[in-house]
Each structure stands twice: as C-alpha cells, then as structure tokens.
Design an enzyme around this catalytic site. Structure first.
Site, PDB file in Angstrom:
ATOM      1  N   LYS A   9      34.455  64.609  52.467  1.00  0.00           N
ATOM      2  CA  LYS A   9      35.255  63.502  51.921  1.00  0.00           C
ATOM      3  C   LYS A   9      34.490  62.212  52.120  1.00  0.00           C
ATOM      4  O   LYS A   9      34.007  61.937  53.226  1.00  0.00           O
ATOM      5  CB  LYS A   9      36.598  63.437  52.683  1.00  0.00           C
ATOM      6  CG  LYS A   9      37.507  62.317  52.236  1.00  0.00           C
ATOM      7  CD  LYS A   9      38.420  62.768  51.127  1.00  0.00           C
ATOM      8  CE  LYS A   9      39.063  61.646  50.356  1.00  0.00           C
ATOM      9  NZ  LYS A   9      38.225  61.077  49.276  1.00  0.00           N
ATOM     10  N   LYS A  67      35.086  59.696  61.037  1.00  0.00           N
ATOM     11  CA  LYS A  67      36.297  58.937  60.685  1.00  0.00           C
ATOM     12  C   LYS A  67      37.457  59.873  60.344  1.00  0.00           C
ATOM     13  O   LYS A  67      38.585  59.682  60.809  1.00  0.00           O
ATOM     14  CB  LYS A  67      35.983  58.044  59.478  1.00  0.00           C
ATOM     15  CG  LYS A  67      37.040  57.025  59.179  1.00  0.00           C
ATOM     16  CD  LYS A  67      36.708  56.235  57.935  1.00  0.00           C
ATOM     17  CE  LYS A  67      35.348  55.572  58.029  1.00  0.00           C
ATOM     18  NZ  LYS A  67      35.061  54.733  56.858  1.00  0.00           N
ATOM     19  N   LYS A  82      29.290  61.492  51.403  1.00  0.00           N
ATOM     20  CA  LYS A  82      29.145  60.146  50.809  1.00  0.00           C
ATOM     21  C   LYS A  82      28.205  60.247  49.625  1.00  0.00           C
ATOM     22  O   LYS A  82      27.354  61.127  49.577  1.00  0.00           O
ATOM     23  CB  LYS A  82      28.569  59.171  51.845  1.00  0.00           C
ATOM     24  CG  LYS A  82      28.822  57.713  51.512  1.00  0.00           C
ATOM     25  CD  LYS A  82      30.180  57.248  51.988  1.00  0.00           C
ATOM     26  CE  LYS A  82      30.478  55.826  51.570  1.00  0.00           C
ATOM     27  NZ  LYS A  82      31.715  55.326  52.192  1.00  0.00           N
ATOM     28  N   THR A  96      43.001  50.390  53.065  1.00  0.00           N
ATOM     29  CA  THR A  96      42.004  50.129  54.108  1.00  0.00           C
ATOM     30  C   THR A  96      42.381  48.847  54.853  1.00  0.00           C
ATOM     31  O   THR A  96      42.362  48.794  56.087  1.00  0.00           O
ATOM     32  CB  THR A  96      40.588  50.023  53.502  1.00  0.00           C
ATOM     33  OG1 THR A  96      40.374  51.179  52.684  1.00  0.00           O
ATOM     34  CG2 THR A  96      39.524  49.959  54.566  1.00  0.00           C
ATOM     35  N   ASN A 107      37.316  44.489  47.963  1.00  0.00           N
ATOM     36  CA  ASN A 107      38.563  45.236  48.164  1.00  0.00           C
ATOM     37  C   ASN A 107      39.031  45.117  49.612  1.00  0.00           C
ATOM     38  O   ASN A 107      40.164  44.716  49.887  1.00  0.00           O
ATOM     39  CB  ASN A 107      38.331  46.712  47.778  1.00  0.00           C
ATOM     40  CG  ASN A 107      39.555  47.575  48.086  1.00  0.00           C
ATOM     41  OD1 ASN A 107      40.115  47.521  49.176  1.00  0.00           O
ATOM     42  ND2 ASN A 107      39.973  48.372  47.126  1.00  0.00           N
TER      43      ASN A 107
HETATM   44  P1  NAD Z   1      33.499  45.686  47.510  1.00  0.00           P
HETATM   45  O1  NAD Z   1      32.355  45.964  46.626  1.00  0.00           O
HETATM   46  O2  NAD Z   1      34.854  45.616  46.930  1.00  0.00           O
HETATM   47  O3  NAD Z   1      33.246  44.319  48.322  1.00  0.00           O
HETATM   48  C1  NAD Z   1      32.097  44.050  49.062  1.00  0.00           C
HETATM   49  C2  NAD Z   1      32.128  42.566  49.420  1.00  0.00           C
HETATM   50  O4  NAD Z   1      31.064  42.265  50.307  1.00  0.00           O
HETATM   51  C3  NAD Z   1      31.973  41.646  48.210  1.00  0.00           C
HETATM   52  O5  NAD Z   1      32.826  40.532  48.385  1.00  0.00           O
HETATM   53  C4  NAD Z   1      30.517  41.196  48.330  1.00  0.00           C
HETATM   54  O6  NAD Z   1      30.272  39.959  47.696  1.00  0.00           O
HETATM   55  C5  NAD Z   1      30.395  41.094  49.826  1.00  0.00           C
HETATM   56  N1  NAD Z   1      29.038  41.084  50.321  1.00  0.00           N
HETATM   57  C6  NAD Z   1      27.981  41.839  49.934  1.00  0.00           C
HETATM   58  N2  NAD Z   1      26.895  41.467  50.641  1.00  0.00           N
HETATM   59  C7  NAD Z   1      27.287  40.482  51.474  1.00  0.00           C
HETATM   60  C8  NAD Z   1      26.618  39.686  52.454  1.00  0.00           C
HETATM   61  N3  NAD Z   1      25.335  39.853  52.706  1.00  0.00           N
HETATM   62  N4  NAD Z   1      27.345  38.777  53.116  1.00  0.00           N
HETATM   63  C9  NAD Z   1      28.656  38.602  52.869  1.00  0.00           C
HETATM   64  N5  NAD Z   1      29.326  39.312  51.957  1.00  0.00           N
HETATM   65  C10 NAD Z   1      28.641  40.230  51.278  1.00  0.00           C
HETATM   66  O7  NAD Z   1      33.434  46.791  48.657  1.00  0.00           O
HETATM   67  P2  NAD Z   1      34.596  47.234  49.637  1.00  0.00           P
HETATM   68  O8  NAD Z   1      35.229  48.442  49.074  1.00  0.00           O
HETATM   69  O9  NAD Z   1      35.395  46.046  49.995  1.00  0.00           O
HETATM   70  O10 NAD Z   1      33.755  47.715  50.902  1.00  0.00           O
HETATM   71  C11 NAD Z   1      33.316  46.819  51.910  1.00  0.00           C
HETATM   72  C12 NAD Z   1      32.944  47.604  53.144  1.00  0.00           C
HETATM   73  O11 NAD Z   1      34.077  48.369  53.584  1.00  0.00           O
HETATM   74  C13 NAD Z   1      31.828  48.632  52.957  1.00  0.00           C
HETATM   75  O12 NAD Z   1      31.104  48.739  54.166  1.00  0.00           O
HETATM   76  C14 NAD Z   1      32.572  49.916  52.692  1.00  0.00           C
HETATM   77  O13 NAD Z   1      31.800  51.065  52.974  1.00  0.00           O
HETATM   78  C15 NAD Z   1      33.724  49.742  53.664  1.00  0.00           C
HETATM   79  N6  NAD Z   1      34.902  50.548  53.381  1.00  0.00           N
HETATM   80  C16 NAD Z   1      35.543  50.487  52.181  1.00  0.00           C
HETATM   81  C17 NAD Z   1      36.683  51.229  51.983  1.00  0.00           C
HETATM   82  C18 NAD Z   1      37.487  51.142  50.713  1.00  0.00           C
HETATM   83  O14 NAD Z   1      38.584  51.707  50.670  1.00  0.00           O
HETATM   84  N7  NAD Z   1      37.038  50.418  49.709  1.00  0.00           N
HETATM   85  C19 NAD Z   1      37.163  52.071  52.992  1.00  0.00           C
HETATM   86  C20 NAD Z   1      36.489  52.112  54.216  1.00  0.00           C
HETATM   87  C21 NAD Z   1      35.368  51.338  54.395  1.00  0.00           C
END
Ligand code: NAD
Length: 461
Positions: free
Chosen positions: A79, A103, A115, A219, A263
C-alpha cells in the site's frame, strides 16, 4: 533541502529500533531469527522499473522513467502513494515504500508497504499530457497491482482525478485479459467492472469513482488527532494554561509554522485553525509568509489560487491585508520561534545543518522523512519531541484502507462514520507509540518503529 539519501536515513532508523528489539531477546536462536527477518526488511521484495513513452501536444515523443517499489507484504497487500516530481529517484521510492510498511503497521492496518513515482515536473505538462503520462504509468503497473496485491494512492502532485485515470487503465487491462483468456468477442463491459471490487485497487479516488468520504483531508485531520493526543501526554498544554480541560482557548496559546501548503499542509492548517491553534506561517516551493496574528487558511488558499503565489496573502480573520504580514524564506520558516513546527512538504527539511536552530517546542512531521537521523539526535538532545511521520501522517492511509474496505464490501460510509473511526484509530495508535517510548525510554520515532516492527515480525513468522 540537502542531498541526504532518504533510504540511508530509513535504514538508520531501522537499525536504531532493531537494537532495542535485540536487547530484549535472551535466546541465541531467537536473536538469529530476528536478525534474519530484519535482513529481509533491508531490501524491497520487488522493484518495478517502467519506461513511459508519451506523445506530447506538439507531436513529439518524450520518454519518462517511473517506479513501483513493493517493499513488504507480510501484513497484507502493498500500500502506498504515487508521486510525480522531478527529484523522484529509486532510493527515494524505496525509502517511501519502507516507511509505508512501517506506517501501515503502526496504524494497525492489514496492509504492507509500497510506493510509486515518476520523474516528471507535472507543472510543465498540459492536462492532456498529464493524462497520457498517467495512463501510460497505469498500464505499465496494471499487472502488479490489484485489491489483494498492491493498492496505490495519491501522493505529491497526484490526486483523485489521476487515480481515476489509472483505475480505468487497470480495468481496461483486466477486460483485455478476460477477452484474451475467454477468446470471446462480447466481453464484460467496462461498466460491469467499474461496479465491482476492482475499484479497491486504487484509493484516494473521487467520490464518484468509489472514493471515501473524508479521504482528501484525512492526513491533516489524523495529524490533528495525533498532535492533540501527544500534547496531552507531554502535558505541554497544562504547563501553558492552568486549566486541564481542552478548549479552543487553550489551543490558541499555541503558535504553529507549517512548511508546505499542498493537500497535507493546507488541511492540517485548516484543522489546526478550526481547533483554535494560531498558524502564523506557511510556505510552498516558492517561499513562505509570516502573519503574526495567525492566518485564515481558507482565505489564504483562495488568495494563493488567485495570485499564483503565497506572497502578499496575509489573510487573517476575514480579510487579506498587506500590512498584516511579510514574506519569509523556507529556511526562515523552519527556524521561527513557534510552539509547533509542521514540516508538510518533502524529505530532508530538518538536517544537521539547521536542527540546532529550530526554536519550536514540538515537531509534528506531516511530510514523509522530513528529519534526517543526524537531526533527530540533535533535536532529542535539545529535548524537542519529534512526532514521527509514520504516526503523524498515517491518517491518510487509514482512510485509504477504509476506502479499500468499503469498495470490497460495496459500501459507502458517511463522513461522520469515517471521521469517528479515524479519530479512534489515531488516538489509540498515538497512545501505543507514547507508551512504547516510555517503556523503552526512547524517542517517539524509535518507539513507533518498535511498535511497527513487532507487528510486522509477528506476521513474517
Ligand atoms: P502536494 O503536492 O499536495 O503538496 C506539496 C507541497 O509542498 C506544495 O505546497 C509544494 O509547493 C510544497 N513544497 C515543495 N517543495 C517545497 C520546499 N522546498 N519548501 C516548502 N514547500 C515545498 O503533496 P501532499 O500530498 O501535500 O504531500 C506532502 C507530504 O506529505 C509528502 O511528503 C507526502 O509524501 C506526505 N504525505 C501525503 C499524504 C497524502 O494523503 N497526500 C499522506 C501521507 C504523507
């Protein structure tokens, strides 16, 4: 961000937790067996490399590289999300798939870890090019995914629409297979397949494609529940205010800085704001903003969408006012004197270079792998608790698992039901990790790994 290798970091975390497990074993035979199983957890079970030729809008062809890493499935199907980013690398996907295995075990889900990733800057693609690339990737991994094999979901730069395209490609490939196997012309229609359990192959889908209520914000919401549970345990709240009852007024005492406004970053900002925390800074890849009065996340997002960037979106209460805030860099955001720092962007945000400059009292890791092992040691010595990613952001995969379950049972749960189940799960697992950290006198990350490893090792026997 630095050039730290996330897979090396992940393995260092595994080694640290293994030491604790080994100390508890007295029999040489059991220790040997433990070592063997841990050795198996040092490499993924399967790595799928895909080459994706895509016709661009101008008629030329561009070849993209992608991966799907299936790390461990001792507790159930692999997953994990699929990421689109120019910095995707095999080691990054390996690390993320390993963290997913941990996780899912911490969240006590019947799932393993996987992944996926594609090396691409999706912002450079048109909508049609993005769709063609996604369909190519969906087709390329169709043979190795499925409700009982591997269940992908969205991650950085992917979303429900993208999951829908992949699901269509997966279903098409199944129709094709049935066609070939049965050698019939009048095969089952796509629609028949759509209503079946095959939808459980992808989670994070749009509601109309079989998605779950509450998945998009899960999340962030899960992160709020984990934070509140751990803050209670840390008795930080009681040291800040005399009363022991939880209320918006109490939460207001806490200032928060959030790196990332996608997100996860946006949703955690929204839930913290609604619970009375004061979110004074947020950032994205272009930089950050600092608004001492505290931002209104919804207004800030609207403003960002209108302008195309966060700078100037100093939206507090019900207005955006240029005088209310200032622009800051991502490095400055991480070092702000706030109560809670929430890295919600990518790996390696907190490293040995800046760990000694972090002024937050608590770090809530919403991104995957935002703190390197060297930084962890520095923060631990400085008594700054780090609530680890494999616990803090497990709300997303938990509701993904609920979505999978709903699809398999052909049910659709209400948002209230989903959120109640999420809250119960997050509070319970945060409590287990806290208890393990007390039992083993260790940091929360190592405690979370110990909890996860105990569950995975049991399933491996
Ligand atoms: P996303 O693409 O929706 O958002 C990523 C954000 O990070 C954007 O606002 C982008 O501009 C910003 N960003 C990128 N590089 C950056 C930097 N150098 N400095 C500051 N901001 C920066 O992605 P997401 O789904 O929000 O995921 C973010 C993190 O959370 C990732 O590590 C992802 O693996 C983790 N995550 C996501 C989920 C989920 O349900 N979407 C679940 C668990 C973990």
């Amino acid at each position: 961000m630095t050039g730290n290798n996330p897979f090396t970091s992940a393995m260092a975390q595994l080694t640290k937790a293994t030491t604790i497990l080994e100390q508890r074993v007295t029999s040489t035979e059991i220790r040997e067996r433990l070592k063997q199983k841990i050795e198996q957890l040092r490499q993924p079970k399967r790595i799928i490399n895909v080459t994706l030729p895509v016709v661009m809008d101008d008629g030329t062809q561009q070849i993209f590289q992608g991966y799907r890493v299936q790390f461990n499935n001792a507790r159930g199907p692999y997953k994990g999300g699929i990421r689109y980013h120019p910095n995707v690398s095999l080691d990054e996907v390996k690390a993320l798939s390993f963290w997913m295995a941990m996780k899912c075990a911490v969240a006590d889900l019947p799932m393993g870890g996987g992944k996926g990733g594609v090396i691409v800057d999706p912002k450079s693609l048109s909508e049609k090019e993005l769709e063609r690339l996604t369909r190519a990737y969906g087709k390329a991994i169709a043979d190795v995914v499925g409700p009982d094999k591997d269940v992908p979901a969205p991650d950085v730069n992917t979303n429900g629409v993208i999951m829908g395209w992949m699901l269509e490609e997966f279903i098409k490939s199944k129709v094709h297979t049935v066609h070939k196997v049965k050698n019939v012309t009048n095969v089952k229609t796509l629609q028949t397949f759509n209503s079946s359990q095959l939808r459980a192959t992808f989670t994070g889908k749009r509601i109309e494609d079989g998605g779950s209520e509450g998945r998009e914000e899960a999340t962030g919401l899960g992160g709020l529940y984990v934070l509140q549970t751990i803050l209670d345990k840390l008795e930080l709240q009681s040291s800040k205010v005399k009363s022991s009852s939880k209320s918006q007024v109490q939460n207001k005492q806490f200032t928060v800085a959030i790196q990332g406004f996608g997100n996860v970053g946006y949703n955690i900002a929204k839930f913290l704001y609604e619970s009375g925390f004061r979110v004074v800074a947020v950032s994205d890849s272009k930089g950050g903003i600092y608004v001492p009065d505290g931002i209104n996340p919804e207004l800030t997002l609207e403003c960002k969408k209108k302008n195309g960037y966060l700078a100037g979106c100093y939206c507090s209460g019900s207005v955006c006012d240029l005088k209310k805030g200032k622009q800051i860099s991502n490095a400055e955001l991480l070092e702000l004197p706030v109560d809670i720092l929430v890295p919600s962007a990518l790996e390696n945000a907190i490293t040995k270079e800046n760990a000694s400059k972090i002024k937050a009292k608590v770090v809530l890791e919403m991104a995957n792998g935002p703190t390197t092992p060297e930084a962890d040691i520095i923060l631990y010595k400085r008594r700054i608790p780090v609530i680890p990613d494999i616990l803090s952001n497990s709300g997303g995969v938990s509701v993904s698992a609920f979505e999978w379950e709903q699809n398999l049972k052909n049910e659709h749960w209400s948002k209230t039901k989903v959120n109640e189940k999420l809250k119960a799960k997050m509070e319970k697992q945060a409590g287990s990790v806290w208890d393990a950290s007390m039992t083993y006198k260790t940091d929360l990350r190592t405690a979370a790994f110990v909890v996860a490893l105990e569950r995975i090792l049991k399933a491996m026997s």
